[in-house]
Design a protein around this motif. Structure first.
Motif, mmCIF file in Angstrom:
data_model
loop_
_atom_site.group_PDB
_atom_site.id
_atom_site.type_symbol
_atom_site.label_atom_id
_atom_site.label_comp_id
_atom_site.label_asym_id
_atom_site.label_seq_id
_atom_site.Cartn_x
_atom_site.Cartn_y
_atom_site.Cartn_z
ATOM 1 N N ARG A 17 0.998 -1.068 0.120
ATOM 2 C CA ARG A 17 -0.027 -0.194 -0.063
ATOM 3 C C ARG A 17 0.855 1.243 0.102
ATOM 4 N NH1 ARG A 17 -4.727 2.293 4.356
ATOM 5 N NH2 ARG A 17 -2.790 2.929 5.412
ATOM 6 N N LEU A 18 0.645 2.125 -0.998
ATOM 7 C CA LEU A 18 1.362 3.207 -1.064
ATOM 8 C C LEU A 18 0.458 4.596 -0.481
ATOM 9 C CD1 LEU A 18 2.785 3.217 -4.774
ATOM 10 C CD2 LEU A 18 3.864 2.102 -2.490
ATOM 11 N N SER A 19 1.245 5.510 0.114
ATOM 12 C CA SER A 19 0.656 6.682 0.520
ATOM 13 C C SER A 19 0.921 7.781 0.107
ATOM 14 C CB SER A 19 0.653 6.575 2.266
ATOM 15 O OG SER A 19 0.177 5.456 2.596
ATOM 16 N N CYS A 20 0.457 8.987 0.066
ATOM 17 C CA CYS A 20 0.837 10.189 -0.475
ATOM 18 C C CYS A 20 0.217 11.114 0.282
ATOM 19 C CB CYS A 20 0.810 10.479 -2.024
ATOM 20 S SG CYS A 20 1.316 12.102 -2.428
ATOM 21 N N THR A 21 1.048 11.866 1.143
ATOM 22 C CA THR A 21 0.467 13.019 2.041
ATOM 23 C C THR A 21 0.837 14.544 1.361
ATOM 24 O OG1 THR A 21 0.858 11.528 3.912
ATOM 25 C CG2 THR A 21 0.467 13.841 4.069
ATOM 26 N N ILE A 26 -5.358 23.208 0.006
ATOM 27 C CA ILE A 26 -6.649 22.631 0.376
ATOM 28 C C ILE A 26 -7.022 21.174 -0.190
ATOM 29 C CG2 ILE A 26 -9.418 22.958 0.288
ATOM 30 C CD1 ILE A 26 -8.530 26.033 -0.051
ATOM 31 N N PHE A 27 -6.775 20.244 0.529
ATOM 32 C CA PHE A 27 -6.644 18.691 -0.207
ATOM 33 C C PHE A 27 -7.791 18.311 -0.840
ATOM 34 C CE2 PHE A 27 -4.176 14.891 -0.655
ATOM 35 C CZ PHE A 27 -4.999 14.149 -0.387
ATOM 36 N N SER A 28 -8.877 18.513 -0.383
ATOM 37 C CA SER A 28 -10.039 18.077 -0.856
ATOM 38 C C SER A 28 -10.505 18.678 -2.180
ATOM 39 C CB SER A 28 -11.492 18.519 0.026
ATOM 40 O OG SER A 28 -11.593 19.693 0.444
ATOM 41 N N ASP A 71 -8.135 9.955 1.784
ATOM 42 C CA ASP A 71 -8.585 10.436 3.269
ATOM 43 C C ASP A 71 -8.242 11.881 3.211
ATOM 44 O OD1 ASP A 71 -8.968 10.897 5.744
ATOM 45 O OD2 ASP A 71 -8.203 9.084 6.718
ATOM 46 N N ASP A 72 -9.393 12.704 3.130
ATOM 47 C CA ASP A 72 -9.150 14.336 3.066
ATOM 48 C C ASP A 72 -8.752 14.699 4.623
ATOM 49 O OD1 ASP A 72 -11.626 15.036 0.414
ATOM 50 O OD2 ASP A 72 -9.479 14.220 0.367
#
Length: 126
Positions: A17-21, A26-28, A71-72
């Protein structure tokens, strides 16, 4: 700024599982995508997700094996990769592009994205 994590070495048939933060935006209000690249291949579209996660699109090569989600609240987009194959070996990049219209479409080419992470290596051994 986008920062990927979660890459590594896995055997054929395994999962990662890759994640990107993201920070500083305003991410959403952004379309989020995953691309991959090898030394002999141009940057290739993998998956994208729209606002609220209500729409997704996948490359045919990963459809049914990869799942993109967001996941906003955590400002994070994920790429769950299952049943990995050696041909999935690549550097994986996350990308974002602002949503500018109610009638937006999910970009599937690199030129449609404005912001990029530094990439994370995924290696699938046979």
């Amino acid at each position: 700024q986008l920062v990927e994590s979660g890459g590594g070495l896995v055997q054929t048939g395994g999962s990662l599982r890759l994640s990107c933060t993201a920070s500083g935006r305003i991410f959403s209000s952004y379309i989020l995508g995953w691309f991959r690249q090898t030394p002999t291949m141009a940057r290739e579209f993998v998956a994208a997700i729209g606002g609220g996660g209500r729409s997704t699109v996948y490359a045919d090569s990963v459809k049914g094996r990869f799942i993109i989600s967001r996941d906003d609240a955590r400002r994070t987009v994920y790429l769950q990769m299952n049943n990995l194959k050696p041909e999935d070996t690549a550097v994986y990049f996350c990308a974002s592009s602002p949503i500018r219209s109610v009638f937006y479409s999910l970009g599937t080419t690199a030129g449609e994205y404005e912001n990029w992470g530094q990439g994370t290596q995924v290696t699938v051994s046979s």
